[in-house]
Design an enzyme around this catalytic site. Structure first.
Site, short mmCIF file in Angstrom:
data_model
loop_
_atom_site.label_atom_id
_atom_site.label_comp_id
_atom_site.label_asym_id
_atom_site.label_seq_id
_atom_site.Cartn_x
_atom_site.Cartn_y
_atom_site.Cartn_z
N TYR A 26 0.83 -1.20 0.00
CA TYR A 26 0.00 0.00 0.00
C TYR A 26 0.88 1.26 0.00
O TYR A 26 0.65 2.18 -0.79
CB TYR A 26 -0.92 -0.03 1.22
CG TYR A 26 -1.77 1.20 1.39
CD1 TYR A 26 -2.82 1.47 0.52
CD2 TYR A 26 -1.51 2.10 2.42
CE1 TYR A 26 -3.60 2.60 0.67
CE2 TYR A 26 -2.28 3.23 2.57
CZ TYR A 26 -3.33 3.48 1.70
OH TYR A 26 -4.08 4.61 1.86
N GLU A 48 -12.22 5.82 4.34
CA GLU A 48 -11.67 6.64 5.43
C GLU A 48 -12.73 6.85 6.50
O GLU A 48 -12.43 6.86 7.69
CB GLU A 48 -11.16 7.99 4.91
CG GLU A 48 -9.94 7.91 4.01
CD GLU A 48 -8.65 7.53 4.71
OE1 GLU A 48 -8.61 7.40 5.95
OE2 GLU A 48 -7.64 7.36 4.00
N TRP A 56 -5.95 1.63 9.99
CA TRP A 56 -6.10 1.57 8.54
C TRP A 56 -5.86 0.16 8.02
O TRP A 56 -6.50 -0.27 7.06
CB TRP A 56 -5.17 2.58 7.86
CG TRP A 56 -5.33 2.55 6.37
CD1 TRP A 56 -4.41 2.14 5.46
CD2 TRP A 56 -6.50 2.89 5.61
NE1 TRP A 56 -4.94 2.22 4.17
CE2 TRP A 56 -6.22 2.68 4.25
CE3 TRP A 56 -7.77 3.37 5.98
CZ2 TRP A 56 -7.15 2.92 3.24
CZ3 TRP A 56 -8.69 3.60 4.96
CH2 TRP A 56 -8.37 3.38 3.61
#
Length: 189
Positions: A26, A48, A56
């Site tokens: 990522y 988000e 995350w």
């Protein structure tokens, strides 16, 4: 805490990557890379929002399922979701089963549908700060909120969007490449 970490390939990366292969991918391929398009930014906004209060990596690992159950984050499809869809999503263990976040995603899709094509992209990118901003030298230099993310949040909320607080919008700005918070010395700088 050090701001950089050497990976198995000996590249120096932002230390938040740790030793997780998915985080490394990522970081290397997505985080901080400019992202455009209403659909892509709607997905980013939605994820988000689901991340609020969570890590995350949790969202990243669940992202394939999120994409599946939210029709690839196609705003037109998600905007048509009704109560049956909310109930279906509330029973899906592959996503974050938070009714408020699910309903916000559907409501946000409806708002995107009311916008002209490209309007969400233009609106969000209008808050990107100057690219002349220096890169952070350490994590201590990375803010959680900026005047730009607060302004973006305020405008989105004024338009009726939910789960778009200033901290969430700054995280979006980082991940969508509106700001570059790769620390000095990171191979991505």
């Amino acid at each position: 805490m050090t701001s950089l970490i050497a990976g198995p390939d000996e590249r120096h990366r932002c230390a938040w990557v740790g030793d997780d292969a998915e985080y490394r991918r990522y970081h290397d391929e997505e985080w901080g890379t400019p992202l455009h398009g209403d659909r892509a930014l709607f997905e980013k906004m939605s994820l988000e929002g689901f991340q609020a209060g969570l890590s995350w990596i949790t969202i990243l690992r669940k992202r394939p399922r999120f994409r599946e159950v939210f029709a690839g984050f196609d705003p037109a499809v998600v905007a048509a979701f009704g109560e049956d869809d909310v109930m279906r999503l509330m029973t899906d263990v592959g996503i974050i089963r938070n009714r408020s976040k699910i309903e916000a995603t559907i409501g946000n899709a409806r708002l995107v549908q009311e916008m002209a094509e490209g309007e969400l992209d233009a609106l969000m990118w209008s808050f990107a700060p100057s690219s002349s901003r220096p890169r952070p030298s350490s994590f201590a230099d990375v803010p959680a909120v900026t005047p730009e993310s607060a302004a973006m949040s305020k405008e989105l909320r004024r338009r009726g969007f939910r789960f778009v607080g200033p901290t969430t919008m700054y995280a979006l700005m980082q991940s969508a490449g509106m700001v570059d918070d790769h620390v000095e010395g990171c191979w991505r700088t």
